[in-house]
Structures are given as structure tokens and as C-alpha cells.
Design an enzyme around this catalytic site. Sequence first.
Site, PDB file in Angstrom:
ATOM      1  CB  CYS A   1      14.803 109.830 -50.952  1.00 42.51           C
ATOM      2  SG  CYS A   1      13.889 111.193 -50.194  1.00 42.51           S
TER       3      CYS A   1
ATOM      4  CB  CYS B   1       7.029 111.569 -51.550  1.00 47.74           C
ATOM      5  SG  CYS B   1       7.815 110.043 -52.163  1.00 47.74           S
TER       6      CYS B   1
END
Length: 273
Positions: free
Chosen positions: A77, A211
Site C-alpha cells: 500500500c 490508492c
Amino acid sequence: MTTFWKGHGTGNDFVIVDQQDPLTSAQVRWLCHRRFGIGADGTLQALRSGDVEDWNGDPDLWFMDYRNADGTIAEMCGNGLRVFARYLVQTGRMTTTEADVATRAGVRHVRLHDDGDVSVTMGTVRVESDEVTIEHQDMWWPACKVDVGNPHAVVVTDHTTVCDINLNDSPTWRPRSAFPDGVNVEFVEQIDQHTVAMRVYERGSGETMSCGTGTVAVAATMATRTGHRGPWTVQVPGGRVVVTLSPFDDGYRAILTGPAVILAAGKVNLPNG
């Protein structure tokens, strides 16, 4: 009582839990619930790499244990890594402005800037040749399959603005075998030669305001599509990040730069069930 921190990178928010025992899936879901828990797109934990099963690298590195809001484990991430680096510095676990951090996608380098931004190396990103189709809201979209250590399907919306797309429901894809463990789907609108707007539906979390790995997948897709390697500015609902690419092997090496903020700290009683 367990200590926690709350932080975000361009609106992609995380609960950081200060304990060595891994969170259960139920605890992650509870923490991330925006009504009955603290609320977040995912959780982060700082573990020593030597305590992580199947880790074969430097045992003394800090390991970012990242979980999606539904309790599932994710490989990587980018926004979470920037927030994780900020957390390590603010809690004294990291005493320099640069360091290596271990993730399930490999070792990543983080660097904190004076202006509040954090840069992270994202490893190798590859735009694959497989043909993938995204089905959403009774429309079919051709998509690029991109590997950023986790799976992405990037849709370039040549004739649709991304703000018009309804992401209340999860997109589906064909062939189903392309992403057996699910996929993050990015919808992209090119603004100018160096800038795109993006919205994303993240597997395990739904639509998020940003994201990090998705912005890298988008930049690599646009570089392959236009021949321009960047830097690409990616506008997301939570702000903007910059992705710099350099050719490597059969893909690109990527650096992601953007803000990372720790908002609060507190104590929480984690449920046992």
C-alpha cells in the site's frame, strides 16, 4: 487497552495499532468500521521483520503489516507506506529521514521531506500484455493489467469524466482467471500531457479517496500509452501525488511522493471475538 494512531495519505486513511500480536480479521473489520469502530480503509502494524512468518530478509527491519478494511491481507500500500514512515518517525522507531522498510511486496525505501511529503520506492511496476475487460454499470471497458506487487486493472476513460462514474458497487472483470484474488480497479481521465485524474475501487475496501499503488499503476499505464515517463501528477479525490518512473527490465522503477499525516492518537479496547 491498546494504543492506536489515526493517519492518512491524500485521504486514504489508516488505523495504526501498537501491539506485537497480529490483529484478527474480526478486529480489523471492527477497527475500520466507520460507525462502530474508529473508521479507516485499512490497518497498519509495525512488526520486526524477524517476527514475520516466511520473511527471509534482514530480521531487524521494520515490517509494515497491512490489512484491508475487510480483514484480508494485502501485499503493498503506497499511501499506507508513507503514513507508516511518518508514524515510525513520530514514535521514535525511526530516527533518520531515510530508511528501508519491509513489506509483503519486498523491501521499500522511504524518505521524509521538510515540506511534509514522503517519497517511497515502489519497486518494479509492469504493464502486462494480457487483455482484460472491466464490466461496470452496464458498460464494458478495456483495461490494462498492471502489477505493482499487487494487482491492478487500469481503465482509461477517453470519452467519460471520472466524476461521472458510480463506484458504489464493485466492478467485475473478464476473464475471471486474470485476478483470482481480486483486483484494484482504477478509472483514469487524462487532464494534460503530465496530469491525470483518478478514482479507484480497492479490493477489500471499496472506493477510497486515494490508492498509492493505484496511482503508480496509472502512471505506468499512461507512460506505456503516451511514451511520456513523467513525472506524472495524479489527482485523486483526497489530493494529489507525483509518480516518477525510470525504465527497468521489462517495466519501470517507480517513486511515489505525496503527503502523510498523523491525525490523532488514543486508546482502544479491542474486541476479542
